[in-house]
Design a protein around this motif. Structure first.
Motif, short mmCIF file in Angstrom:
data_model
loop_
_atom_site.label_atom_id
_atom_site.label_comp_id
_atom_site.label_asym_id
_atom_site.label_seq_id
_atom_site.Cartn_x
_atom_site.Cartn_y
_atom_site.Cartn_z
N ASP A 25 3.85 9.53 -10.00
CA ASP A 25 3.38 9.35 -11.38
C ASP A 25 2.33 10.35 -11.82
O ASP A 25 1.84 10.27 -12.95
CB ASP A 25 2.85 7.92 -11.57
N LYS A 26 1.98 11.32 -10.97
CA LYS A 26 0.97 12.31 -11.38
C LYS A 26 1.40 13.03 -12.65
O LYS A 26 0.59 13.31 -13.52
CB LYS A 26 0.72 13.31 -10.25
N HIS A 82 0.84 -1.20 0.00
CA HIS A 82 0.00 0.00 0.00
C HIS A 82 0.88 1.26 0.00
O HIS A 82 0.62 2.21 -0.76
CB HIS A 82 -0.94 -0.01 1.21
N ALA A 83 1.91 1.28 0.84
CA ALA A 83 2.81 2.45 0.92
C ALA A 83 3.53 2.67 -0.42
O ALA A 83 3.66 3.80 -0.88
CB ALA A 83 3.82 2.26 2.04
N LEU A 84 3.98 1.58 -1.03
CA LEU A 84 4.67 1.70 -2.32
C LEU A 84 3.73 2.21 -3.42
O LEU A 84 4.10 3.08 -4.21
CB LEU A 84 5.27 0.37 -2.73
N THR A 85 2.53 1.67 -3.49
CA THR A 85 1.61 2.11 -4.54
C THR A 85 1.20 3.56 -4.33
O THR A 85 1.03 4.30 -5.31
CB THR A 85 0.36 1.20 -4.64
N GLN A 86 1.09 4.00 -3.09
CA GLN A 86 0.79 5.41 -2.83
C GLN A 86 1.95 6.29 -3.29
O GLN A 86 1.73 7.35 -3.88
CB GLN A 86 0.52 5.64 -1.35
N ARG A 87 3.15 5.84 -3.01
CA ARG A 87 4.34 6.61 -3.44
C ARG A 87 4.39 6.70 -4.95
O ARG A 87 4.60 7.76 -5.52
CB ARG A 87 5.59 5.93 -2.88
N TYR A 119 5.49 5.95 -15.13
CA TYR A 119 6.91 6.20 -15.35
C TYR A 119 7.80 5.38 -14.41
O TYR A 119 8.73 4.71 -14.85
CB TYR A 119 7.20 7.70 -15.21
N PHE A 120 7.53 5.42 -13.11
CA PHE A 120 8.41 4.71 -12.17
C PHE A 120 8.32 3.19 -12.33
O PHE A 120 9.36 2.52 -12.32
CB PHE A 120 8.15 5.16 -10.73
#
Length: 194
Positions: A120-121, A110-115, A126-127
């Motif tokens: 990626d906005k 969850h923390a990684l996908t939020q980051r 991209y990441f």
């Protein structure tokens, strides 16, 4: 602030406790941390000193065999201040342990996908695409990977550093590779995109 490997070994053994640098202004801060291949060097007090007043004891504490060798490294007095930097040892780099942790909890994921979502906005996907590129092309120079991604090399390297902070990539002599954690994240990204 860069350190040779031989000096890092001595810092770790507490044989080297000082560094001297000729800087216009310090590139490190009191209480700061410098990441190296051997761990994180802890920075203590930083003071300006007069190069001609340095002693043999200073030279030995900085890992030089003689005062002359230290003065040679500092070079001639060109008016740039000489800084005395206290080195308070080396700690383990927490990213190293994180790299090897390939088991992602729900909280980790969850923390990684939020980051990724925040990053990626500006450029969606991209990441994750950087992770995919490094996974498919380890040990490929950053310039080549940046060109394939359509970004400048400097930006690409800065973005890879963000992934490295999360324990997902490792820098090599040439290029990068995914850490076991990075491979697990890439696999999870593939699962969630299907």
């Amino acid at each position: 602030m860069l350190f040779k490997q031989s000096l890092l070994d001595k810092i770790a053994r507490n044989e080297v406790t000082l560094a001297f640098r000729r800087w216009k202004r310090p590139t490190v801060k009191v209480g700061g941390r410098v990441r190296t291949a051997s761990g994180v060097v802890l920075i203590g007090r930083i003071t300006v000193v007069v190069a001609s007043e340095l002693t043999e004891k200073d030279a030995i504490a900085a890992g030089f065999p003689t005062l002359g060798a230290l003065q040679e490294m500092l070079g001639p007095d060109d008016g740039t201040p000489v800084y005395r930097v206290e080195l308070n040892g080396i700690e383990a780099d927490e990213r190293v342990a994180l790299r090897g942790d390939a088991v992602l909890s729900d909280e980790d994921w969850h923390a990684l996908t939020q980051r990724f979502a925040r990053w990626d906005k500006a450029a969606p996907g991209y990441f994750p695409s950087i992770l995919q590129a490094i996974g498919a092309h380890p040990e490929v120079p950053a310039a080549v990977l940046a060109d394939k991604a359509g970004v400048e090399k400097l930006k690409f390297k800065q973005d890879v550093r963000k992934l490295k902070e999360l324990g997902l990539t490792e820098s090599l002599e040439v290029g990068y590779r995914l850490s076991p954690r990075g491979e697990a994240v890439l696999e999870k990204l593939r699962e969630h995109r299907l």
